[in-house]
Design a protein around this motif. Structure first.
Motif, PDB file in Angstrom:
ATOM      1  N   SER A   1     104.147  35.644 -12.165  1.00 53.18           N
ATOM      2  CA  SER A   1     103.838  37.035 -11.821  1.00 53.18           C
ATOM      3  C   SER A   1     102.461  37.424 -12.341  1.00 53.18           C
ATOM      4  CB  SER A   1     104.904  37.979 -12.383  1.00 53.18           C
ATOM      5  OG  SER A   1     104.998  37.873 -13.787  1.00 53.18           O
TER       6      SER A   1
ATOM      7  N   SER B   1     101.432  39.497 -19.881  1.00 48.10           N
ATOM      8  CA  SER B   1     102.548  39.757 -18.981  1.00 48.10           C
ATOM      9  C   SER B   1     103.836  39.387 -19.693  1.00 48.10           C
ATOM     10  CB  SER B   1     102.403  38.911 -17.704  1.00 48.10           C
ATOM     11  OG  SER B   1     103.577  38.972 -16.926  1.00 48.10           O
TER      12      SER B   1
ATOM     13  N   GLY C   1     106.943  34.923 -16.351  1.00 51.33           N
ATOM     14  CA  GLY C   1     105.738  35.741 -16.478  1.00 51.33           C
ATOM     15  C   GLY C   1     104.476  35.018 -16.047  1.00 51.33           C
TER      16      GLY C   1
ATOM     17  N   ARG D   1     107.603  39.157 -18.342  1.00 52.98           N
ATOM     18  CA  ARG D   1     108.418  39.276 -17.140  1.00 52.98           C
ATOM     19  C   ARG D   1     109.842  39.732 -17.442  1.00 52.98           C
ATOM     20  NH1 ARG D   1     110.937  40.490 -13.744  1.00 52.98           N
ATOM     21  NH2 ARG D   1     111.003  39.902 -11.546  1.00 52.98           N
TER      22      ARG D   1
END
Length: 250
Positions: A71, A213, A68, A215
């Protein structure tokens, strides 16, 4: 010390790899914690390569960079205006890599935070220096405990891949609620913009806000965190790309 180029893809586990105890440090037969060992890797972030020292293992799991982080870094670069002029706090900073990236690449006013643990704080400081950066301010805070700052003034709180342990969700909700509901505006430019969510709806993004976030797959366990946020008077928007905006319910 080992130094190696590293691919974030090697951190992706199976969809159901979310065991609460999976990453806890082992102890020896006499109950003693093993001496900490480190590995230093070069990680590719958008437009820059960072040298990051990680624990080979650590009892509090602040040991590795998780998917995460990468990204989320990409998403933040695409939506950089959100951070413009804002004071930012990162929860669950781990190695400090995301905060270091944002500070080094874009001059973001950011502070790190993780468990009340000296080794984690010292490792974040090491990683700052390893990337020619002044040591970032850091707050030791274990989720659910009284927050060390009585009047939080961070416009944006961020985090990536921190929903590993279901037993910590209530404590995380407590910390996030305090940071948002206790917000004391001090920035001259408090954030107020809109973001298009996954469904195409324009979502107001106004300080204070929590951007996170995750992931890995959001399953029934991880959804408990979002339910807990809603029960605490917060609302959750999925912005797409596995990024979530959490704010005070209007």
């Amino acid at each position: 010390m080992e130094t190696a180029l590293f691919s974030a893809a090697s951190l992706f586990h199976g969809a159901d790899d979310s065991d609460d105890e999976r990453d806890e440090m082992q102890v020896d037969s006499e109950g003693e914690k093993p001496a900490l060992e480190y590995v230093e890797r070069a990680h590719d972030f958008p437009g820059v390569k960072l040298s990051v020292r990680e624990f080979s293992s650590h009892e509090l799991n602040a040991n590795l960079l998780w998917p995460g982080t990468f990204s989320f870094a990409t998403w933040l670069v695409k939506n950089l205006s959100i951070l413009d002029g804002q004071r930012v706090l990162e929860l669950g900073s781990g190695t400090g890599a995301l905060a270091i990236f944002l500070r080094k690449s874009f001059g973001v006013d950011i502070m790190t935070s993780d468990y009340d643990d000296k080794e984690i704080e010292e490792n974040i400081a090491y990683n700052c220096r390893a990337n020619s950066l002044d040591v970032l301010p850091h707050i030791r805070h274990t989720w659910g405990d009284p927050f060390p700052v009585s009047r939080p003034d961070w416009d944006i709180v961020i985090a990536s891949d921190i929903l590993l342990y279901v037993k910590q969700y209530d404590n995380l909700v407590k910390t996030v609620s305090f940071l948002l509901k206790g917000y004391n505006k001090t920035s001259e430019k408090a954030g107020c913009t809109t973001i298009t969510d996954k469904s195409g709806t324009q979502v107001p993004a106004k300080s204070p806000m929590f951007l996170m976030s995750w992931r890995r797959r959001i399953g029934k366990d991880q959804s408990l965190f979002f339910t807990g946020c809603e029960h605490a008077g917060l609302e959750v928007h999925h912005l797409g790309d596995l990024v979530y905006l959490i704010s005070i319910k209007s």
